[in-house]
Design an enzyme around this catalytic site. Structure first.
Site, PDB file in Angstrom:
ATOM      1  N   HIS A 190       4.632   1.858  -7.879  1.00  8.11           N
ATOM      2  CA  HIS A 190       3.764   0.765  -7.901  1.00  8.11           C
ATOM      3  C   HIS A 190       2.781   0.668  -8.965  1.00  8.11           C
ATOM      4  O   HIS A 190       2.354  -0.325  -9.916  1.00  8.11           O
ATOM      5  CB  HIS A 190       2.765   0.655  -6.674  1.00  8.11           C
ATOM      6  CG  HIS A 190       3.248   0.898  -5.315  1.00  8.11           C
ATOM      7  ND1 HIS A 190       3.508   1.882  -4.468  1.00  8.11           N
ATOM      8  CD2 HIS A 190       3.835  -0.220  -4.846  1.00  8.11           C
ATOM      9  CE1 HIS A 190       4.165   1.253  -3.272  1.00  8.11           C
ATOM     10  NE2 HIS A 190       4.512   0.142  -3.452  1.00  8.11           N
ATOM     11  N   GLY A 244       0.749  -1.157  -0.116  1.00  7.68           N
ATOM     12  CA  GLY A 244      -0.167   0.077   0.030  1.00  7.68           C
ATOM     13  C   GLY A 244       0.726   1.224  -0.065  1.00  7.68           C
ATOM     14  O   GLY A 244       2.200   1.101  -0.424  1.00  7.68           O
TER      15      GLY A 244
HETATM   16  P1  AMP Z   1       6.059  -2.364  -1.405  1.00  5.80           P
HETATM   17  O1  AMP Z   1       4.850  -1.714  -1.468  1.00  5.80           O
HETATM   18  O2  AMP Z   1       7.169  -1.332  -1.054  1.00  5.80           O
HETATM   19  O3  AMP Z   1       6.200  -3.575  -0.914  1.00  5.80           O
HETATM   20  O4  AMP Z   1       6.380  -2.611  -3.052  1.00  5.80           O
HETATM   21  C1  AMP Z   1       5.707  -3.326  -3.893  1.00  5.80           C
HETATM   22  C2  AMP Z   1       6.326  -3.640  -5.069  1.00  5.80           C
HETATM   23  O5  AMP Z   1       6.612  -2.381  -5.755  1.00  5.80           O
HETATM   24  C3  AMP Z   1       7.648  -4.408  -5.036  1.00  5.80           C
HETATM   25  O6  AMP Z   1       7.822  -5.198  -5.880  1.00  5.80           O
HETATM   26  C4  AMP Z   1       8.579  -3.323  -5.107  1.00  5.80           C
HETATM   27  O7  AMP Z   1       9.883  -3.553  -5.731  1.00  5.80           O
HETATM   28  C5  AMP Z   1       7.955  -2.262  -6.201  1.00  5.80           C
HETATM   29  N1  AMP Z   1       8.458  -0.914  -6.149  1.00  5.80           N
HETATM   30  C6  AMP Z   1       8.374  -0.152  -4.855  1.00  5.80           C
HETATM   31  N2  AMP Z   1       9.137   1.080  -5.412  1.00  5.80           N
HETATM   32  C7  AMP Z   1       9.258   1.166  -6.775  1.00  5.80           C
HETATM   33  C8  AMP Z   1       9.612   2.010  -7.611  1.00  5.80           C
HETATM   34  N3  AMP Z   1      10.218   3.138  -7.226  1.00  5.80           N
HETATM   35  N4  AMP Z   1       9.886   1.499  -8.934  1.00  5.80           N
HETATM   36  C9  AMP Z   1       9.348   0.313  -9.270  1.00  5.80           C
HETATM   37  N5  AMP Z   1       8.909  -0.366  -8.389  1.00  5.80           N
HETATM   38  C10 AMP Z   1       8.775  -0.141  -7.186  1.00  5.80           C
END
Ligand code: AMP
Length: 283
Positions: free
Chosen positions: A40, A34
């Site tokens: 995301h 989230g």
């Molecule tokens: P999180 O909500 O932080 O667990 O991230 C969910 C997914 O989004 C994970 O696969 C992260 O690697 C990806 N994600 C988070 N930040 C970025 C970003 N700046 N660029 C690309 N993907 C991202």
């Protein structure tokens, strides 16, 4: 589905199963915690482009937080997240409670070996067990053809890929590039917790990675020289407290003395209580 329609929100494993039973295939899964941002959204858009049904999951997974205050302070805004997920192309958003994710009597842990030991694993005990356990659950519940993960969490991506391969999980793990703010800071849900001064200082991670990348492009192959190049740039920013700086073999994540194949530059840097990570692949 029209891009401005709200996605269907499901909160229990049973509701998810019902929603997916009639869903058009292939299904693309995007697991998140989230506090959704453009990073995301880029994963969700990619899933939208490649699948008939897009499932986004939102779950702040307590098992992957080694620091209780990081878990408590993790930003949460469900209504905004559901809208953003829908705009980016989600059809279904699964938002389980902790008890739904880990039902009564839950006693399974998925642990990947050596890949989880260095870098994030070394400074965040238990983190990857939390990640692989919840991702295994989500992959099992979704039965998706593809699941999308960001290169931002490079070690997580490698670990999840390893787990899926080892366990014979049929879902294809798709890697997506890092999205950045205009000043180079990698987008992260934690960025909103930075003070204005810390936020102004945070692009130093990107500058440090680019300094080492420039050294590499100019022919530097000594691992320690590349790590030193990153440390020197980080040292120029008083608010930045580096936790680790790495130049590692992409296959094993072991530190390299000499770069002679695919390598990953990566770092974790604290700004007060907020911990940021970033990375840059070489070759
Ligand atoms: P999180 O909500 O932080 O667990 O991230 C969910 C997914 O989004 C994970 O696969 C992260 O690697 C990806 N994600 C988070 N930040 C970025 C970003 N700046 N660029 C690309 N993907 C991202």
């Amino acid at each position: 589905m029209a891009s401005d329609a709200l996605p269907r929100v499901v909160r229990t494993r049973a509701e998810l199963r019902t929603a997916l039973a009639s869903a058009a295939r292939p299904i693309g899964l995007v697991p998140t915690m989230g506090a959704l941002h453009e990073g995301h959204a880029s994963l969700i858009r990619r899933a939208r482009a490649e699948n008939a049904t897009v499932l986004v999951t939102i779950f702040v997974n307590p098992r992957q937080f080694n620091d209780p205050s990081d878990f408590e302070k993790y930003p949460r805004d469900e209504a905004t997240d559901v809208r953003l997920a829908g705009t980016a192309g989600a059809d279904i958003v699964f938002i389980p409670t902790v008890d739904e994710a880990y039902p009564a009597g839950f006693q399974t842990t998925v642990r990947v070996g050596a890949l989880t030991e260095p870098l994030e694993g070394a400074v965040r005990p238990g983190h990857f067990e939390g990640v692989t356990t919840i991702v295994a659950i989500l992959l099992g519940l979704a039965g998706a053809e593809r699941a999308y993960f960001g290169q931002k969490d490079a070690q997580q991506l490698l670990v999840v890929r390893r787990m899926a391969g080892d366990l014979g999980i049929a879902t294809e793990i798709v890697a997506c590039p890092i999205l950045r703010e205009p000043d180079g800071l990698a987008m992260s849900s934690r960025n909103v917790r930075l003070t204005p001064e810390q936020r102004a200082a945070a692009p130093v991670l990107r500058r440090a990675l680019l300094a080492a990348r420039a050294g590499y492009d100019a022919g530097e192959r000594d691992g320690e020289a590349l790590r030193t190049a990153m440390r020197n740039v980080l040292a120029s920013e008083p608010l930045a407290e580096p936790e680790y700086v790495s130049c590692a073999d992409t296959a094993t994540l072991r530190e390299l003395a000499h770069v002679d194949g695919p390598a990953l530059l990566s770092m974790a840097v604290r700004f007060g209580p907020v911990r940021l990570i970033d990375n840059e692949p070489l070759a």
